[in-house]
Design an enzyme around this catalytic site. Structure first.
Site, PDB file in Angstrom:
ATOM      1  N   GLU A  84      50.553  39.499  39.134  1.00  0.00           N
ATOM      2  CA  GLU A  84      50.743  40.925  38.209  1.00  0.00           C
ATOM      3  C   GLU A  84      51.553  41.884  38.982  1.00  0.00           C
ATOM      4  O   GLU A  84      52.554  42.584  38.464  1.00  0.00           O
ATOM      5  CB  GLU A  84      49.425  41.653  37.985  1.00  0.00           C
ATOM      6  CG  GLU A  84      49.348  42.874  37.038  1.00  0.00           C
ATOM      7  CD  GLU A  84      49.649  44.273  37.599  1.00  0.00           C
ATOM      8  OE1 GLU A  84      50.054  45.147  36.698  1.00  0.00           O
ATOM      9  OE2 GLU A  84      49.659  44.176  38.828  1.00  0.00           O
TER      10      GLU A  84
ATOM     11  N   ASP B 283      46.063  38.856  42.846  1.00  0.00           N
ATOM     12  CA  ASP B 283      47.153  39.285  43.892  1.00  0.00           C
ATOM     13  C   ASP B 283      47.367  40.487  44.168  1.00  0.00           C
ATOM     14  O   ASP B 283      46.482  41.472  43.545  1.00  0.00           O
ATOM     15  CB  ASP B 283      48.623  38.688  43.090  1.00  0.00           C
ATOM     16  CG  ASP B 283      48.762  39.620  42.095  1.00  0.00           C
ATOM     17  OD1 ASP B 283      47.943  39.584  41.084  1.00  0.00           O
ATOM     18  OD2 ASP B 283      50.027  40.011  41.859  1.00  0.00           O
TER      19      ASP B 283
HETATM   20 ZN   LIG Z   1      46.940  46.374  39.691  1.00  0.00          ZN
END
Ligand SMILES: [Zn+2]
Ligand SMILES: *[C@@H]1O[C@H](CO)[C@@H](O)[C@H](O)[C@H]1NC(C)=O
Ligand SMILES: *[C@@H]1O[C@H](CO)[C@@H](O)[C@H](O)[C@H]1NC(C)=O
Ligand SMILES: *[C@@H]1O[C@H](CO)[C@@H](O)[C@H](O)[C@H]1NC(C)=O
Ligand SMILES: *[C@@H]1O[C@H](CO)[C@@H](O)[C@H](O)[C@H]1NC(C)=O
Ligand SMILES: *[C@@H]1O[C@H](CO)[C@@H](O)[C@H](O)[C@H]1NC(C)=O
Ligand SMILES: *[C@@H]1O[C@H](CO)[C@@H](O)[C@H](O)[C@H]1NC(C)=O
Length: 615
Positions: free
Chosen positions: A260, A193
């Site tokens: 994340e 992501d």
């Molecule tokens: Zn990162």
């Protein structure tokens, strides 16, 4: 990059110049790495004239005047007891593969194909949002399916040769079986992501954020530095090793999370138990995840410093809420809820957490490395650092000197930080506020803990609550059931409540061991070897006299905060050279120097070959 729950403040060191602050308003937890640390500490700083690098430098009075014969920094190839360096590791058993790789990385056809593959991944906007619902309940996850199709199409050999497992639909685990089933596997992680691009900033991009455009020097787009770079460099490295017929002795595993930059619960949150069950608790020899620092000559001279993160500060958001009776503001009490909240917050700022420099903390070790090897390190601090090994007086003076000399850079290393980032209260100008609240973000030093920060804050604010005749509860316990000065009887002027905000807190991470036989040495040795014989000229006309690896503490948290059970040996490090990121992370014009990214592919191949041979 990495992460720090930060709905407000994502600090990131960009291009070694300034702390950039991005204010993000959001309702849920967001993780995103806060730039670290020592590598930039000294960049651009010069020793104060008074203590310039000459042998007449004297210590401030009070420090034992011993062992003052050694003055300058060590050369990077001289051993240091306080900052031991492993020997540079280059593949020996796998020398032939390494040679073939060396040729490929110089091959234009290979390079262009690799850049194209990388650019294609950047084109897919796998944005991470704070308010994403779980997978299956929110179609904004669907884009990750497109990325998966792209990866499978781009690296068919990887998908055919390795065992591929999807965890919680979009988590990817790759398992490359080694011939020895007993040797502990090595785990590498990256995330799929990226942080969203604010539409208002589209026009500020030199090339569009999801173009993946290669302009002959740079590869442009969101994710080019954080963290499609590590994701695609890993896959490129695996693919190339497969093409060369490499067969590992040790098993290698990759795990790619997909949130994340937001909560981390859907990606790493599911990958972690999967990996722990499949490979066992502490079932990996070593884990390599993304890192925020770049390697480079941050300390002047021709010595290259690299900064793997071996620990992370802890994390705590505290909500402070004051409630008080409402009423018309024409007949106010001396203190409204907002006034009392303000007083509590001012008290916090007036009482910063103490600066701690304890021997064998990460901050101490990193300081010793700089003192031992950094050309630009102020001579008087270098001497204090030497004395501090033995003298507590010198240790205290060293702490003060570091704060004095480097200011904010060391403030954040040595202190648990507190930042009042959110505040709300009041609804109408002629109505007394019935509620006022603030959220204070803390990053916790190794010597402390979430519980210790909670206890300190409760003790700090209780007398004030008492003076205001407030009742108080803190972190699930009742501190002031009755207002002290008004015994009994509902004469309380209100209530103050301290609580963990957003239901998330994290103790400082365990520290990766750095003993002579610990797996860390293979990583550090690989860094030294890879930089020393990199085919890229350093800066034009400059030679590298040596490489010093400086273990450091990160201020932010990455997916690794969920991986503590998988191994004691966690390293946060991306192999990126200073100046190879165009504009840092999480901002406009994210771009990476194509040659620099290719060097990270080379680094991953080296790391795999070295782990296979030396671990
Ligand atoms: Zn990162
Ligand atoms: C570069 O790689 C391509 C494709 O793998 C190959 O055909 C070509 O011969 C290589 N060129 C050199 C100079 O090795
Ligand atoms: C496999 O690895 C284990 C653990 O490192 C080692 O003890 C064993 O000798 C290895 N076996 C072979 C066949 O190399
Ligand atoms: C600091 O370095 C010493 C000596 O190398 C080591 O024993 C210790 O574990 C290190 N501490 C941390 C927090 O890394
Ligand atoms: C707290 O209560 C006492 C006793 O009623 C009173 O004298 C004092 O002024 C109050 N303090 C505040 C800040 O309201
Ligand atoms: C509390 O109020 C009750 C009833 O009004 C009264 O009897 C008692 O004395 C009060 N206690 C205090 C401590 O003011
Ligand atoms: C790690 O293991 C402990 C003890 O088994 C467990 O309580 C904890 O939930 C695990 N942590 C994670 C992140 O899985």
């Amino acid at each position: 990059m990495s992460s720090t729950p930060a709905w407000f403040a994502n600090q990131r060191r960009a291009r070694n110049v300034v702390w950039r602050r991005t204010l993000l308003a959001a309702s849920l937890l967001s993780l995103c790495l806060v730039g670290s640390t020592l590598h930039a500490l000294l960049a651009g700083k010069r020793p104060p004239l008074l203590f310039s690098n000459n042998s007449s430098t004297r210590l401030p009075s009070g420090v034992p005047q011993t062992n003052l014969d050694v003055d300058g920094p060590l050369s990077p190839n001289e051993p240091s007891s306080v900052c031991p360096q492993p020997r540079p590791l280059v593949p020996s058993k796998h020398h032939t593969v390494d040679e073939q790789l060396h040729k490929l990385f110089a091959n234009e056809t290979y390079k262009m194909a690799a850049y194209k593959a990388f650019g294609g991944a950047i084109e897919i906007p796998t944005e991470s949002y704070e308010d994403l619902l779980p997978v299956g309940e929110d179609d904004r996850w669907d884009i990750f399916g497109e990325l998966h199709e792209y990866l499978e199409k781009t690296f068919p050999r990887v998908y055919a040769s390795l065992e591929v497992t999807k965890v919680n639909t979009y988590g990817i685990v790759l398992h490359w079986q080694g011939s020895n089933d007993t040797a502990l596997p090595v785990l590498m992680t990256a995330h799929q992501d990226v942080v969203p691009v604010a539409p208002a900033t589209y026009d500020d991009w030199i090339h569009p954020p999801y173009s993946g455009y290669y302009d002959g020097t740079w590869i442009w787009g969101r994710g080019s530095c954080d963290d499609k770079s590590d994701l695609m460099a890993s896959l490129q490295a695996i693919n190339t090793l497969l093409e060369l017929g490499f067969e590992p002795y040790r098993t290698f595993v990759w795990a790619f999370g997909f949130d994340e930059e937001s909560a981390g619960t859907q990606g790493a949150g599911h990958l972690s138990p999967y990996l722990e069950i499949r490979y066992g608790t502490h079932g990996f020899a070593l884990l390599l995840d993304e890192g925020g620092s770049a390697y480079g000559t941050a300390y002047g001279g021709d010595v290259v410093f690299a900064f793997p993160g071996l620990s992370e500060k802890g994390y705590l958001d505290v909500q402070i809420e004051v409630t008080a009776p409402g009423g018309h503001s024409s007949a106010p009490p001396p203190h409204t809820a907002i006034g009392m909240l303000a007083a509590l917050l001012t008290t916090m700022e007036d009482n910063p957490h103490p600066a701690l420099l304890t021997r064998h903390s990460s901050a101490y070790n990193a300081t010793q490395c700089a003192a031992a090897y950094a050309p630009s390190f102020p001579a008087y601090i270098r001497r204090l650092a030497r004395e501090a090994e033995r003298s507590d007086v010198a240790l205290a003076m060293l702490r003060d000197a570091l704060l004095e000399e480097f200011g904010l850079e060391y403030e954040v290393l040595l202190r648990t930080t507190q930042a009042i980032d959110l505040v709300e209260g009041g609804v109408k100008v002629n109505a007394l506020p019935e509620r006022a609240a603030a959220i204070v973000n803390h990053r916790i030093v190794q010597e402390s803990s979430v519980a210790a920060v909670e206890a300190r804050l409760s003790a700090l604010l209780q007398p004030l609550a008492s003076r205001f005749n407030l009742t108080m509860d803190a972190f699930g316990g009742t501190l002031l059931p009755q207002p002290t000065e008004v015994a009994g009887n509902g004469t309380s002027k209100g209530h103050v409540s301290l609580a963990v905000a957003f239901g998330y807190a994290l103790d400082p991470s365990p520290v990766t061991p750095t003993g002579p036989n610990d797996p860390y040495q293979v990583l550090a040795g690989t860094i030294r070897g890879a930089i020393a014989d990199s085919p890229r000229a350093w800066d034009e006309g400059r030679n590298v006299s040596g490489v010093v690896v400086v273990p450091q503490i990160e201020h932010g948290n990455t997916d690794t905060s969920r991986y503590w059970n998988l191994t004691r040996n966690i390293v946060r490090y991306s192999h990126v050279r200073e100046g190879d990121r165009y504009n840092g992370f999480h901002t406009v014009n994210e771009a990476i120097r194509a040659e620099g990214w290719l060097d990270s592919v080379r680094f991953y191949t080296r790391f795999i070959l070295n782990c296979d041979e030396y671990l």
